[in-house]
Design a protein around this motif. Structure first.
Motif, PDB file in Angstrom:
ATOM      1  N   VAL A 196      -6.800  24.855  91.464  1.00 15.70           N
ATOM      2  CA  VAL A 196      -6.251  24.688  90.121  1.00 15.70           C
ATOM      3  C   VAL A 196      -7.324  24.947  89.069  1.00 15.70           C
ATOM      4  CG1 VAL A 196      -5.207  23.042  88.510  1.00 15.70           C
ATOM      5  CG2 VAL A 196      -4.460  23.098  90.900  1.00 15.70           C
ATOM      6  N   TRP A 197      -8.544  24.513  89.320  1.00 18.15           N
ATOM      7  CA  TRP A 197      -9.638  24.723  88.358  1.00 18.15           C
ATOM      8  C   TRP A 197      -9.860  26.232  88.150  1.00 18.15           C
ATOM      9  CZ3 TRP A 197     -14.970  26.326  88.893  1.00 18.15           C
ATOM     10  CH2 TRP A 197     -15.759  26.039  87.769  1.00 18.15           C
ATOM     11  N   LEU A 198      -9.795  27.009  89.213  1.00 18.82           N
ATOM     12  CA  LEU A 198      -9.945  28.452  89.088  1.00 18.82           C
ATOM     13  C   LEU A 198      -8.746  29.072  88.366  1.00 18.82           C
ATOM     14  CD1 LEU A 198     -11.332  29.194  92.675  1.00 18.82           C
ATOM     15  CD2 LEU A 198     -12.607  29.416  90.515  1.00 18.82           C
ATOM     16  N   GLU A 199      -7.556  28.586  88.674  1.00 18.70           N
ATOM     17  CA  GLU A 199      -6.339  29.120  88.039  1.00 18.70           C
ATOM     18  C   GLU A 199      -6.304  28.834  86.546  1.00 18.70           C
ATOM     19  OE1 GLU A 199      -2.769  27.787  89.849  1.00 18.70           O
ATOM     20  OE2 GLU A 199      -3.216  28.674  91.806  1.00 18.70           O
ATOM     21  N   THR A 200      -6.865  27.716  86.125  1.00 17.28           N
ATOM     22  CA  THR A 200      -6.796  27.311  84.717  1.00 17.28           C
ATOM     23  C   THR A 200      -8.034  27.764  83.933  1.00 17.28           C
ATOM     24  OG1 THR A 200      -7.751  25.145  85.273  1.00 17.28           O
ATOM     25  CG2 THR A 200      -5.342  25.310  85.208  1.00 17.28           C
ATOM     26  N   ASN A 201      -8.682  28.803  84.440  1.00 14.01           N
ATOM     27  CA  ASN A 201      -9.847  29.372  83.747  1.00 14.01           C
ATOM     28  C   ASN A 201     -10.964  28.346  83.604  1.00 14.01           C
ATOM     29  OD1 ASN A 201     -11.178  31.554  82.582  1.00 14.01           O
ATOM     30  ND2 ASN A 201     -10.503  31.018  80.502  1.00 14.01           N
ATOM     31  N   ARG A 202     -11.152  27.580  84.700  1.00 19.49           N
ATOM     32  CA  ARG A 202     -12.249  26.612  84.810  1.00 19.49           C
ATOM     33  C   ARG A 202     -12.176  25.541  83.724  1.00 19.49           C
ATOM     34  NH1 ARG A 202     -17.272  30.750  86.285  1.00 19.49           N
ATOM     35  NH2 ARG A 202     -16.058  32.076  87.678  1.00 19.49           N
ATOM     36  N   SER A 203     -11.001  25.048  83.479  1.00 16.40           N
ATOM     37  CA  SER A 203     -10.816  23.985  82.481  1.00 16.40           C
ATOM     38  C   SER A 203     -10.575  22.663  83.203  1.00 16.40           C
ATOM     39  CB  SER A 203      -9.606  24.314  81.585  1.00 16.40           C
ATOM     40  OG  SER A 203      -9.255  23.182  80.821  1.00 16.40           O
ATOM     41  N   ALA A 204     -11.496  21.737  83.031  1.00 15.10           N
ATOM     42  CA  ALA A 204     -11.354  20.424  83.674  1.00 15.10           C
ATOM     43  C   ALA A 204     -10.156  19.681  83.102  1.00 15.10           C
ATOM     44  CB  ALA A 204     -12.635  19.607  83.477  1.00 15.10           C
ATOM     45  N   ALA A 205      -9.921  19.805  81.786  1.00 14.13           N
ATOM     46  CA  ALA A 205      -8.798  19.100  81.165  1.00 14.13           C
ATOM     47  C   ALA A 205      -7.463  19.634  81.697  1.00 14.13           C
ATOM     48  CB  ALA A 205      -8.865  19.256  79.650  1.00 14.13           C
ATOM     49  N   ALA A 206      -7.343  20.983  81.767  1.00 15.12           N
ATOM     50  CA  ALA A 206      -6.093  21.565  82.266  1.00 15.12           C
ATOM     51  C   ALA A 206      -5.889  21.226  83.740  1.00 15.12           C
ATOM     52  CB  ALA A 206      -6.107  23.073  82.067  1.00 15.12           C
ATOM     53  N   THR A 207      -6.980  21.181  84.497  1.00 14.62           N
ATOM     54  CA  THR A 207      -6.887  20.827  85.915  1.00 14.62           C
ATOM     55  C   THR A 207      -6.401  19.390  86.067  1.00 14.62           C
ATOM     56  OG1 THR A 207      -8.668  22.358  86.465  1.00 14.62           O
ATOM     57  CG2 THR A 207      -8.170  20.636  88.067  1.00 14.62           C
TER      58      THR A 207
END
Length: 399
Positions: A335-346
Motif C-alpha cells: 500500500v505504501w508503494l501504491e500510495t506514492n510512499r505516503s504514510a498518511a494515505a497508507t
C-alpha cells in the motif's frame, strides 16, 4: 395398400415423364426456395422429382424392387438439400406439391375407369397422403441428420482456421482473405485479441461475448481453446475502450486483452500478448487485464525465472517471517508503494495510525537492508511485490 390404389399406381407409373414435367412446373411456380439455380439446377430438380415420384408410385403399387430401401429416394433428397443449404420448409413444400401432382394423376386415371366411384377414390386419397407423409418424414430426418453433420464440420473448420491464425498463418495474404471470408470477419481492420479464463463454476469467463458485440454491429469470432476462450474482435475504426465497455457486463473471470494489432496477419502476436496480460492477474481476480495498462506486471510475468530471483533477492527476508508478521508487513509495503510512499494515505487505507505505519516501514528497512526511499530500491520493491502477486495468484493487499 388398397387393391384400387395399387392398380391406379401401376397404371400411372407409365406416365412418369408427364408427372415429372407437371411437378417441376408446379415447384418453379409455387416454391421460391428452388428458383435459385445456384442451389438446385433444373436438371437436378427434374431428376430428383422423377426419382421420388417413381418411388412413391412403387410404394403405392407394391412394386418396390426387392432389396431396395423403400424410402431411400426421400432420404437421399433430404441429405442432398441440406448440403445445398436449401431451407427445409422449401423441401417439404415440394414434397407436398408432389403429393398433389400424384393425387391429380390418380384421379385422372380413376376417372378413365368407369368401375371406380367417388367413395373408392376417397379411400385412395388417404393411402396416398399417408405414403407422402412417410416420405416427408424421411426427408426431414435425413435433412436434419446431414445438417447436424455439416454443422460439426463447420465448427471444426472454423476452429482450425482460428488456430491457424493464432499460429501466424494470417501473414499469408491469401490465407488471411480466405479465413476472413469463412469466419465472417473484415480483411482490413485492426483487431483486439481476448483470452478469457474459465470462471470458478467452469463456465466461460465472458458471458455470450459474440452476441453482446453483434447487437452493436461489432464482428467477432470466439472459440474455446485450452481451458480458455479466445476472441478475435474487429475494431473497424472503433476505440478499444468502446469494445471493452460492451463486454464489461459479462466478465466472470480474468480476461487478458491485447493492444490493437494490424489485421489478421498480427492476431497471432495479439494472442501471445493477451495471454501475457492474463498472466498478470491473480487467479482469483475477475476483470480485464489490458496489456498496455499493466506493462510493469507484464515485464515480471514474461520471465518467471527472473521473477523468482527478484522475489528471493528483494523480499526474501520478509517472506521468511512467520505468517502473522509477514501478513502485516507485506500489505503495508504494498500500500505504501501504491500510495506514492505516503504514510498518511497508507494509514488511511489500512485503518491504522500513521505512526504505526512509520514503525512498520522502519522494521522493513532493517529487515530488507535497504532504504525504502532510494529510487532504485523502490523500483525493485515494486516489481518484487508484483512478482509476489503473480506467482502466488493473490493480491498482496485487498483492493
Amino acid at each position: 395398400m388398397s387393391d384400387l390404389a395399387e392398380e391406379l399406381a401401376r397404371a400411372l407409373i407409365t406416365r412418369l415423364d408427364e408427372l415429372t414435367d407437371e411437378l417441376v412446373a408446379d415447384i418453379l411456380a409455387e416454391n421460391p426456395g428452388y428458383h435459385d439455380a445456384a442451389l438446385v439446377t433444373l436438371a437436378e430438380l427434374r431428376r430428383s422429382c422423377r426419382t421420388n415420384l417413381e418411388r412413391i408410385l412403387q410404394l403405392l403399387g407394391d412394386t418396390v424392387p426387392s432389396g431396395d430401401e423403400p424410402l431411400d429416394a426421400a432420404r437421399t433428397t433430404g441429405s442432398r438439400r441440406a448440403e445445398q443449404r436449401v431451407p427445409l420448409d422449401s423441401v417439404l413444400r415440394s414434397f407436398r406439391l408432389g403429393g398433389r401432382v400424384l393425387w391429380r394423376g390418380l384421379v385422372r386415371t380413376g376417372k378413365e375407369d368407369h368401375r371406380v366411384d367417388r367413395d373408392q377414390l376417397l379411400d385412395v386419397a388417404t393411402t396416398v397422403w399417408t405414403v407422402v407423409d412417410e416420405a416427408s418424414s424421411a426427408v426431414a430426418q435425413a435433412y436434419r441428420e446431414t445438417e447436424l453433420q455439416l454443422s460439426r464440420l463447420d465448427d471444426h473448420r472454423r476452429h482450425a482456421l482460428v488456430g491457424d491464425l493464432l499460429r501466424g498463418r494470417g501473414r499469408d495474404a491469401g490465407f488471411a482473405q480466405r479465413a476472413a471470408t469463412e469466419l465472417g470477419l473484415p480483411g482490413r481492420s485492426d483487431y483486439l485479441v481476448f483470452v478469457a479464463s474459465m470462471a470458478a463454476d467452469g463456465m466461460p469467463g465472458l458471458a455470450m461475448p459474440q452476441d453482446a458485440l453483434a447487437s452493436y454491429g461489432v464482428r467477432s469470432v470466439w472459440q474455446p481453446r485450452d481451458r480458455t476462450t479466445v476472441g478475435l474482435v474487429a475494431l473497424q475504426g472503433r476505440e478499444p475502450s468502446t469494445v471493452l465497455d460492451l463486454l464489461r457486463g459479462g466478465v466472470r473471470a480474468g480476461v487478458g486483452v491485447s493492444p490493437a494489432v494490424a489485421g489478421l496477419a498480427e492476431v497471432g502476436v495479439g494472442h501471445d500478448l493477451a495471454l501475457l496480460a492474463l498472466r498478470t492477474l491473480p487467479a482469483c481476480e475477475a476483470g480485464f487485464a489490458v496489456l498496455d495498462e499493466r506493462l510493469p506486471e507484464a515485464l515480471v510475468a514474461r520471465s518467471p525465472e527472473l521473477a523468482e530471483r527478484l522475489l528471493r533477492g528483494v523480499l526474501g527476508p520478509l517472506l521468511r517471517l512467520t505468517p502473522s508478521e509477514r501478513d502485516v508487513l507485506l500489505p503495508t509495503l504494498a500500500v505504501w508503494l501504491e500510495t506514492n510512499r505516503s504514510a498518511a494515505a497508507t494509514a488511511s487505507r489500512l485503518y491504522c495510525h500513521r505512526n504505526t505505519v512509520l514503525n512498520r516501514l522502519r522494521r522493513l528497512e532493517g529487515l530488507l537492508g535497504t532504504s525504502l526511499h532510494d529510487h532504485r530500491a523502490g523500483l525493485a520493491l515494486s516489481l518484487a511485490v508484483l512478482a509476489h502477486e503473480i506467482t502466488t495468484g493473490k493480491p498482496s493487499v485487498e483492493r
